[in-house]
Design an enzyme around this catalytic site. Structure first.
Site, PDB file in Angstrom:
ATOM      1  N   LYS A   6       0.837  -1.209   0.000  1.00 52.54           N
ATOM      2  CA  LYS A   6       0.000   0.000   0.000  1.00 52.54           C
ATOM      3  C   LYS A   6       0.869   1.256   0.000  1.00 52.54           C
ATOM      4  O   LYS A   6       0.524   2.249  -0.646  1.00 52.54           O
ATOM      5  CB  LYS A   6      -0.923   0.034   1.235  1.00 52.54           C
ATOM      6  CG  LYS A   6      -1.919  -1.097   1.279  1.00 52.54           C
ATOM      7  CD  LYS A   6      -3.073  -0.875   0.310  1.00 52.54           C
ATOM      8  CE  LYS A   6      -4.155  -1.887   0.475  1.00 52.54           C
ATOM      9  NZ  LYS A   6      -4.396  -2.806  -0.591  1.00 52.54           N
TER      10      LYS A   6
ATOM     11  N   LYS B 284      -4.328 -12.201  -8.091  1.00 51.09           N
ATOM     12  CA  LYS B 284      -5.582 -12.761  -7.575  1.00 51.09           C
ATOM     13  C   LYS B 284      -6.744 -11.830  -7.892  1.00 51.09           C
ATOM     14  O   LYS B 284      -6.532 -10.662  -8.222  1.00 51.09           O
ATOM     15  CB  LYS B 284      -5.462 -12.950  -6.063  1.00 51.09           C
ATOM     16  CG  LYS B 284      -5.153 -11.660  -5.306  1.00 51.09           C
ATOM     17  CD  LYS B 284      -4.925 -11.916  -3.836  1.00 51.09           C
ATOM     18  CE  LYS B 284      -4.483 -10.693  -3.084  1.00 51.09           C
ATOM     19  NZ  LYS B 284      -5.488  -9.797  -2.575  1.00 51.09           N
TER      20      LYS B 284
ATOM     21  N   LYS C  45     -10.936  -6.380  -5.381  1.00 53.03           N
ATOM     22  CA  LYS C  45     -11.999  -5.382  -5.510  1.00 53.03           C
ATOM     23  C   LYS C  45     -11.553  -4.228  -6.386  1.00 53.03           C
ATOM     24  O   LYS C  45     -12.344  -3.659  -7.123  1.00 53.03           O
ATOM     25  CB  LYS C  45     -12.372  -4.830  -4.127  1.00 53.03           C
ATOM     26  CG  LYS C  45     -13.074  -5.834  -3.242  1.00 53.03           C
ATOM     27  CD  LYS C  45     -13.729  -5.124  -2.057  1.00 53.03           C
ATOM     28  CE  LYS C  45     -13.679  -5.998  -0.824  1.00 53.03           C
ATOM     29  NZ  LYS C  45     -12.598  -5.654   0.106  1.00 53.03           N
TER      30      LYS C  45
HETATM   31  P1  TYM Z   1     -10.703  -7.801   2.248  1.00 52.93           P
HETATM   32  O1  TYM Z   1     -11.845  -6.850   2.294  1.00 52.93           O
HETATM   33  O2  TYM Z   1      -9.545  -7.469   1.375  1.00 52.93           O
HETATM   34  O3  TYM Z   1     -11.209  -9.239   1.812  1.00 52.93           O
HETATM   35  C1  TYM Z   1     -12.285  -9.853   2.466  1.00 52.93           C
HETATM   36  C2  TYM Z   1     -12.068 -11.349   2.544  1.00 52.93           C
HETATM   37  O4  TYM Z   1     -11.926 -11.912   1.226  1.00 52.93           O
HETATM   38  C3  TYM Z   1     -10.714 -12.650   1.140  1.00 52.93           C
HETATM   39  N1  TYM Z   1     -10.172 -12.514  -0.222  1.00 52.93           N
HETATM   40  C4  TYM Z   1      -9.770 -13.551  -0.971  1.00 52.93           C
HETATM   41  N2  TYM Z   1      -9.733 -14.868  -0.717  1.00 52.93           N
HETATM   42  C5  TYM Z   1      -9.298 -15.686  -1.707  1.00 52.93           C
HETATM   43  N3  TYM Z   1      -8.902 -15.239  -2.930  1.00 52.93           N
HETATM   44  C6  TYM Z   1      -8.919 -13.924  -3.230  1.00 52.93           C
HETATM   45  N4  TYM Z   1      -8.564 -13.501  -4.449  1.00 52.93           N
HETATM   46  C7  TYM Z   1      -9.364 -13.010  -2.222  1.00 52.93           C
HETATM   47  N5  TYM Z   1      -9.501 -11.654  -2.170  1.00 52.93           N
HETATM   48  C8  TYM Z   1      -9.994 -11.381  -0.935  1.00 52.93           C
HETATM   49  C9  TYM Z   1      -9.790 -12.029   2.170  1.00 52.93           C
HETATM   50  O5  TYM Z   1      -8.770 -12.938   2.546  1.00 52.93           O
HETATM   51  C10 TYM Z   1     -10.768 -11.728   3.293  1.00 52.93           C
HETATM   52  O6  TYM Z   1     -11.002 -12.878   4.062  1.00 52.93           O
HETATM   53  N6  TYM Z   1      -8.065  -7.037   6.425  1.00 52.93           N
HETATM   54  C11 TYM Z   1      -9.281  -7.632   5.901  1.00 52.93           C
HETATM   55  C12 TYM Z   1     -10.550  -7.103   6.562  1.00 52.93           C
HETATM   56  C13 TYM Z   1     -10.607  -7.242   8.046  1.00 52.93           C
HETATM   57  C14 TYM Z   1     -10.669  -8.461   8.781  1.00 52.93           C
HETATM   58  C15 TYM Z   1     -10.768  -8.082  10.152  1.00 52.93           C
HETATM   59  C16 TYM Z   1     -10.650  -9.807   8.414  1.00 52.93           C
HETATM   60  C17 TYM Z   1     -10.661  -6.219   8.932  1.00 52.93           C
HETATM   61  N7  TYM Z   1     -10.753  -6.714  10.215  1.00 52.93           N
HETATM   62  C18 TYM Z   1     -10.834  -9.042  11.168  1.00 52.93           C
HETATM   63  C19 TYM Z   1     -10.714 -10.770   9.433  1.00 52.93           C
HETATM   64  C20 TYM Z   1     -10.805 -10.371  10.786  1.00 52.93           C
HETATM   65  C21 TYM Z   1      -9.364  -7.332   4.422  1.00 52.93           C
HETATM   66  O7  TYM Z   1      -8.789  -6.410   3.948  1.00 52.93           O
HETATM   67  O8  TYM Z   1     -10.207  -8.129   3.728  1.00 52.93           O
END
Ligand code: TYM
Length: 341
Positions: free
Chosen positions: A122, A204, A207
């Site tokens: 980032k 991968k 969003k």
């Molecule tokens: P975020 O919003 O980027 O993604 C949400 C969830 O989707 C999963 N994910 C994927 N899994 C497999 N393949 C992919 N291409 C892929 N892209 C996204 C992510 O692993 C995630 O599970 N930091 C976290 C948000 C967060 C969080 C938390 C998660 C904030 N507090 C507490 C768990 C517990 C995030 O940015 O997810």
């Protein structure tokens, strides 16, 4: 009877996870996270949330925030998350998170935060806004999780390092102030955490990046077909036993997720026999993705149209999450020694 029910409830292991409202959800979010939420809500005490505070580290402009929060709520519910079974809430509605985040910052060291992969990525992407929130992103994520003293965290592979850091913070806190928190672990029903690849053979599904190679839950049938048919392939293997290139392997990975069992094995046999026709494979993959995404997309539209329902979901979710958060914070303040009378 009531006491028995309460005991049963409290004995369930605790689960927590979250998704940032930074855009449309995609198959990566579904297969990495939401699919597990839907299964875990039947067996565990679950807390799932929209990580709106985390989104401020990269998206300071909040014009789209409300729409994005509503969309994440609706897309999760349309995918099967049941707000009656799990607490489903907004991160910023639980003020206790911010208090715990502050305490945890005292057990997080600059060196380890600077070395975090997501921070380095980032910082490279937004050199003019390398803010402290970005640096301490894994600390806030740890606060989210341990606020409910959760043990299992259903997430995709990309979150593995954040969970490792969460265990380090927990162990330091417990060492200093007593055994308050269990160690949290990244969770998936099968042994491996999931990484859903993009359709262009690099990276991968995401969003905000790789949008033309990511299948969104909001994509129309036509968009899905176009994206899949554009996926990179080649002329196919010429000799039996050829090594499969990564961009082809990715198509098989996607097929194993959305197609009926056996379909990807059949195409794999064709690959090994050098008779595979990638055009046919992509047509089948596209059809199965359309079949998978279509019903979710339609439900999302209906849920989004009902703002009163979404408000009720957020209020009810926050109520459940607050009850758990308050109890944890009472224990935390006591353990740290913030009691003077
Ligand atoms: P975020 O919003 O980027 O993604 C949400 C969830 O989707 C999963 N994910 C994927 N899994 C497999 N393949 C992919 N291409 C892929 N892209 C996204 C992510 O692993 C995630 O599970 N930091 C976290 C948000 C967060 C969080 C938390 C998660 C904030 N507090 C507490 C768990 C517990 C995030 O940015 O997810």
């Amino acid at each position: 009877m009531l006491i028995f029910a309460a005991l049963m409830y409290s004995e369930k292991a605790i689960v927590m996870s979250g998704i940032r409202p930074t855009g449309f959800l995609h198959l990566g979010n579904y297969f990495g996270a939401i699919r597990n939420y839907v299964r875990m809500q039947e067996a565990y005490e679950c807390y799932f949330m929209v990580a709106d505070l985390h989104s401020l580290t990269t998206h300071p402009d909040t014009k789209e925030l409300k729409a994005n929060v509503h969309r994440v709520l609706a897309e999760n519910i349309a995918s099967g998350l049941d707000p009656e079974k799990a607490a489903f809430y907004c991160q910023s509605h639980i003020y206790e998170t911010s208090e715990l985040y502050l305490y945890l910052n005292m057990v997080a060291y600059l060196g380890e935060l600077e070395k975090t992969t997501t921070f380095k990525e980032k910082a490279r992407q937004q050199p003019d806004n390398v803010n402290a929130g970005l640096l301490t992103y894994p600390v806030l994520q740890t606060a989210d999780i341990i606020l409910h003293r959760a043990k299992y965290v259903p997430v995709g592979k990309d979150q593995e390092q954040h969970l490792e850091m969460a265990r380090n913070f927990v162990n330091r806190f417990n060492h200093r102030y007593g055994e308050v928190f269990p160690e949290p672990y990244a969770f998936n029903y099968s042994a491996e955490l999931v990484k859903v690849p993009s359709l262009d053979g690099t990276g991968k599904m995401s969003k905000s990046e790789n949008q033309s190679a990511t299948i969104y839950l909001a994509d129309s049938d036509d968009q899905i077909r176009k994206k899949v048919m554009k996926a990179k392939t080649d002329e196919g293997p010429k000799t039996p036993g050829s090594i499969m290139p990564e961009y082809i392997r990715n198509l098989f990975t996607l097929m194993a997720l959305v197609s009926e069992p056996g379909v990807s094995a059949q195409f794999e046999a064709d690959f090994n026999a050098c008779t595979i026709r990638y055009g046919d494979m992509k047509k089948k993959l596209a059809a199965d993705m359309v079949r998978f995404v279509g019903p979710i997309r339609e439900k999302v539209e209906a849920i989004l149209a009902d703002e009163t329902y979404l408000k009720q979901v957020m209020e009810r979710g926050a109520e459940k999450a607050r009850a758990s958060a308050r109890e944890t914070m009472r224990i935390v303040r006591e353990a740290i020694g913030l009691h003077y009378y």
